[in-house]
Motif scaffolding. Structure first.
Motif, PDB file in Angstrom:
ATOM      1  N   CYS A  47     -10.148  -0.687   4.340  1.00 16.62           N
ATOM      2  CA  CYS A  47     -11.324   0.120   4.694  1.00 16.62           C
ATOM      3  C   CYS A  47     -11.698   1.137   3.620  1.00 16.62           C
ATOM      4  O   CYS A  47     -12.665   1.886   3.793  1.00 16.62           O
ATOM      5  CB  CYS A  47     -11.081   0.850   6.021  1.00 16.62           C
ATOM      6  SG  CYS A  47     -10.787  -0.254   7.416  1.00 16.62           S
ATOM      7  N   SER A  48     -10.947   1.212   2.541  1.00 15.79           N
ATOM      8  CA  SER A  48     -11.193   2.224   1.508  1.00 15.79           C
ATOM      9  C   SER A  48     -11.913   1.602   0.325  1.00 15.79           C
ATOM     10  O   SER A  48     -11.987   0.379   0.182  1.00 15.79           O
ATOM     11  CB  SER A  48      -9.862   2.837   1.069  1.00 15.79           C
ATOM     12  OG  SER A  48     -10.062   3.721  -0.016  1.00 15.79           O
ATOM     13  N   ASP A  49     -12.446   2.457  -0.536  1.00 20.95           N
ATOM     14  CA  ASP A  49     -13.029   1.950  -1.771  1.00 20.95           C
ATOM     15  C   ASP A  49     -12.000   1.907  -2.897  1.00 20.95           C
ATOM     16  O   ASP A  49     -12.245   1.345  -3.954  1.00 20.95           O
ATOM     17  CB  ASP A  49     -14.244   2.789  -2.197  1.00 20.95           C
ATOM     18  CG  ASP A  49     -13.929   4.272  -2.246  1.00 20.95           C
ATOM     19  OD1 ASP A  49     -12.772   4.646  -1.943  1.00 20.95           O
ATOM     20  OD2 ASP A  49     -14.834   5.065  -2.585  1.00 20.95           O
ATOM     21  N   HIS A  50     -10.820   2.531  -2.658  1.00 16.58           N
ATOM     22  CA  HIS A  50      -9.711   2.481  -3.607  1.00 16.58           C
ATOM     23  C   HIS A  50      -8.652   1.493  -3.127  1.00 16.58           C
ATOM     24  O   HIS A  50      -8.399   1.382  -1.924  1.00 16.58           O
ATOM     25  CB  HIS A  50      -9.057   3.855  -3.767  1.00 16.58           C
ATOM     26  CG  HIS A  50      -9.846   4.791  -4.630  1.00 16.58           C
ATOM     27  ND1 HIS A  50      -9.625   4.920  -5.983  1.00 16.58           N
ATOM     28  CD2 HIS A  50     -10.857   5.641  -4.340  1.00 16.58           C
ATOM     29  CE1 HIS A  50     -10.458   5.809  -6.487  1.00 16.58           C
ATOM     30  NE2 HIS A  50     -11.225   6.268  -5.505  1.00 16.58           N
ATOM     31  N   SER A  51      -8.044   0.795  -4.050  1.00 16.08           N
ATOM     32  CA  SER A  51      -6.944  -0.107  -3.727  1.00 16.08           C
ATOM     33  C   SER A  51      -5.620   0.634  -3.888  1.00 16.08           C
ATOM     34  O   SER A  51      -5.374   1.227  -4.951  1.00 16.08           O
ATOM     35  CB  SER A  51      -6.951  -1.332  -4.648  1.00 16.08           C
ATOM     36  OG  SER A  51      -8.097  -2.120  -4.427  1.00 16.08           O
ATOM     37  N   PRO A  52      -4.764   0.630  -2.883  1.00 20.82           N
ATOM     38  CA  PRO A  52      -3.448   1.276  -3.023  1.00 20.82           C
ATOM     39  C   PRO A  52      -2.607   0.571  -4.084  1.00 20.82           C
ATOM     40  O   PRO A  52      -2.727  -0.639  -4.295  1.00 20.82           O
ATOM     41  CB  PRO A  52      -2.820   1.126  -1.629  1.00 20.82           C
ATOM     42  CG  PRO A  52      -3.936   0.776  -0.716  1.00 20.82           C
ATOM     43  CD  PRO A  52      -4.949   0.050  -1.545  1.00 20.82           C
ATOM     44  N   LEU A  53      -1.780   1.351  -4.750  1.00 22.58           N
ATOM     45  CA  LEU A  53      -0.840   0.795  -5.728  1.00 22.58           C
ATOM     46  C   LEU A  53       0.556   0.795  -5.132  1.00 22.58           C
ATOM     47  O   LEU A  53       1.033   1.818  -4.637  1.00 22.58           O
ATOM     48  CB  LEU A  53      -0.860   1.615  -7.018  1.00 22.58           C
ATOM     49  CG  LEU A  53      -2.221   1.786  -7.704  1.00 22.58           C
ATOM     50  CD1 LEU A  53      -2.069   2.579  -8.993  1.00 22.58           C
ATOM     51  CD2 LEU A  53      -2.869   0.440  -7.971  1.00 22.58           C
ATOM     52  N   SER A  54       1.212  -0.348  -5.179  1.00 17.10           N
ATOM     53  CA  SER A  54       2.559  -0.477  -4.624  1.00 17.10           C
ATOM     54  C   SER A  54       3.531  -0.791  -5.747  1.00 17.10           C
ATOM     55  O   SER A  54       3.294  -1.703  -6.551  1.00 17.10           O
ATOM     56  CB  SER A  54       2.589  -1.588  -3.561  1.00 17.10           C
ATOM     57  OG  SER A  54       3.891  -1.770  -3.064  1.00 17.10           O
ATOM     58  N   LEU A  55       4.607  -0.013  -5.817  1.00 15.99           N
ATOM     59  CA  LEU A  55       5.595  -0.180  -6.874  1.00 15.99           C
ATOM     60  C   LEU A  55       6.831  -0.867  -6.312  1.00 15.99           C
ATOM     61  O   LEU A  55       7.466  -0.370  -5.375  1.00 15.99           O
ATOM     62  CB  LEU A  55       5.987   1.181  -7.470  1.00 15.99           C
ATOM     63  CG  LEU A  55       7.008   1.151  -8.610  1.00 15.99           C
ATOM     64  CD1 LEU A  55       6.455   0.385  -9.806  1.00 15.99           C
ATOM     65  CD2 LEU A  55       7.377   2.572  -9.013  1.00 15.99           C
ATOM     66  N   TYR A  56       7.176  -2.002  -6.856  1.00 10.03           N
ATOM     67  CA  TYR A  56       8.348  -2.750  -6.435  1.00 10.03           C
ATOM     68  C   TYR A  56       9.490  -2.485  -7.409  1.00 10.03           C
ATOM     69  O   TYR A  56       9.339  -2.624  -8.619  1.00 10.03           O
ATOM     70  CB  TYR A  56       8.061  -4.253  -6.399  1.00 10.03           C
ATOM     71  CG  TYR A  56       7.096  -4.660  -5.322  1.00 10.03           C
ATOM     72  CD1 TYR A  56       7.558  -5.055  -4.070  1.00 10.03           C
ATOM     73  CD2 TYR A  56       5.720  -4.639  -5.546  1.00 10.03           C
ATOM     74  CE1 TYR A  56       6.663  -5.424  -3.067  1.00 10.03           C
ATOM     75  CE2 TYR A  56       4.831  -5.007  -4.547  1.00 10.03           C
ATOM     76  CZ  TYR A  56       5.308  -5.403  -3.310  1.00 10.03           C
ATOM     77  OH  TYR A  56       4.431  -5.757  -2.322  1.00 10.03           O
ATOM     78  N   LEU A  57      10.629  -2.089  -6.871  1.00 11.87           N
ATOM     79  CA  LEU A  57      11.808  -1.817  -7.681  1.00 11.87           C
ATOM     80  C   LEU A  57      12.922  -2.775  -7.291  1.00 11.87           C
ATOM     81  O   LEU A  57      13.117  -3.079  -6.108  1.00 11.87           O
ATOM     82  CB  LEU A  57      12.286  -0.375  -7.480  1.00 11.87           C
ATOM     83  CG  LEU A  57      11.276   0.721  -7.806  1.00 11.87           C
ATOM     84  CD1 LEU A  57      11.848   2.071  -7.449  1.00 11.87           C
ATOM     85  CD2 LEU A  57      10.889   0.664  -9.274  1.00 11.87           C
TER      86      LEU A  57
END
Length: 284
Positions: A47-57
């Motif tokens: 629903c946002s205009d920004h895409s979340p960033l997900s960091l995989y470790l």
């Protein structure tokens, strides 16, 4: 500073007409040398205009056996009362406290099986329901749909809601375990009533036992055996009479079955790198 390599979407922001990458993952050389495998994933914006960033470790897999913990959503299953009644009617011996301890061991095994068979793979079930709902709604974009499709969509929504509630219940239990604040609620009750019983020599009534159980929050920390207050509340019609008897017996004799009289002690360091027991703070 170095930009982490990203995968997923090719942009992180859009207004529907313009597409840009304006969000980044920045790290320094020390971070990259310290951390093992790492990857930045650009998620869907929903629903946002920004895409979340997900960091995989990269993390070492924890292969240690996990202690049993009763999950509250299991108590809502239709098989729960029947299982409790069946497990609680096992053969009895001379010590009623020992009987209760053994019955709880049987119930623990049954609860594990029930949770695994009926509530396993919650995340996969949620994703499956969401996919089915998306496909159904895509097929119903035009008005005037037949009742069969409307009813099918309704059933998918009910299933999705069910599994979302299960997931929420699990996450709520994980986030609300308050070891430091709670300690052991039943032990607190016993100690308080011990003072009262020895002070005025009055036996513990059934109402006092029931009232003490009702005062324990459903999301409080469980006992060492993994059973929390909600389990006893939901199973009370089947087990309450026996529980009351052994509690009253304890206050009359002052004797408690050794396996029941246990607690978990966590040692919290007072200083960095402690090497003596006096440098820890015990929390039970």
């Amino acid at each position: 500073m170095t930009t982490l390599r990203a995968s997923g979407r090719e942009y992180t922001w859009t207004n529907g007409h313009t597409y840009r990458t304006i969000d980044w993952g920045l790290v320094n050389a020390r971070w990259m040398m310290t951390m093992a495998l790492h990857e930045l994933f650009i998620m869907d914006p929903e629903c946002s205009d920004h895409s979340p960033l997900s960091l995989y470790l990269a993390q070492d897999e924890d292969t240690r056996p996990r202690p049993f913990k009763f999950l509250n959503h299991v108590a809502g299953h239709e098989k729960f009362p029947k299982i409790i009644e069946e497990m609680w009617s096992k053969r009895r011996g001379r010590c009623r406290m020992a009987d209760i301890w053994r019955n709880l061991k049987h119930i623990k095994k049954a609860m594990k099986h029930l949770n695994a068979t009926e509530f396993g793979a919650v995340e996969e079930r949620i994703n499956s329901c969401r996919h089915q709902l998306a496909m159904a709604q895509e097929d119903m974009r035009a008005p005037g749909q037949p009742m069969e499709k409307i009813e099918a969509e309704k059933q998918i929504k009910l299933q999705l809601e069910k599994w979302l509630n299960v997931e929420e219940s699990i996450m709520r239990q994980k986030s609300k375990v308050q070891w430091l604040k709670l300690g052991d609620a039943t032990t607190t009750f016993f100690h308080a009533n011990l003072k009262q019983s020895y002070g005025v020599l009055q036996p513990v009534s059934e109402e006092e036992v029931v009232d003490a159980l009702k005062r324990i929050n459903d999301l409080k920390a469980p006992r060492c055996d993994g059973f929390n207050a909600l389990f006893f509340k939901k199973a009370w019609p089947m087990i309450g009479e026996d529980i009351i008897e052994v509690v009253q017996e304890f206050f009359q004799t002052g004797v408690i079955y050794k396996a029941i009289n246990c607690t978990t002690v966590t040692l919290i360091p007072k200083i960095p790198n402690p090497d003596r027991i006096t440098q820890y703070r015990p929390i039970s």
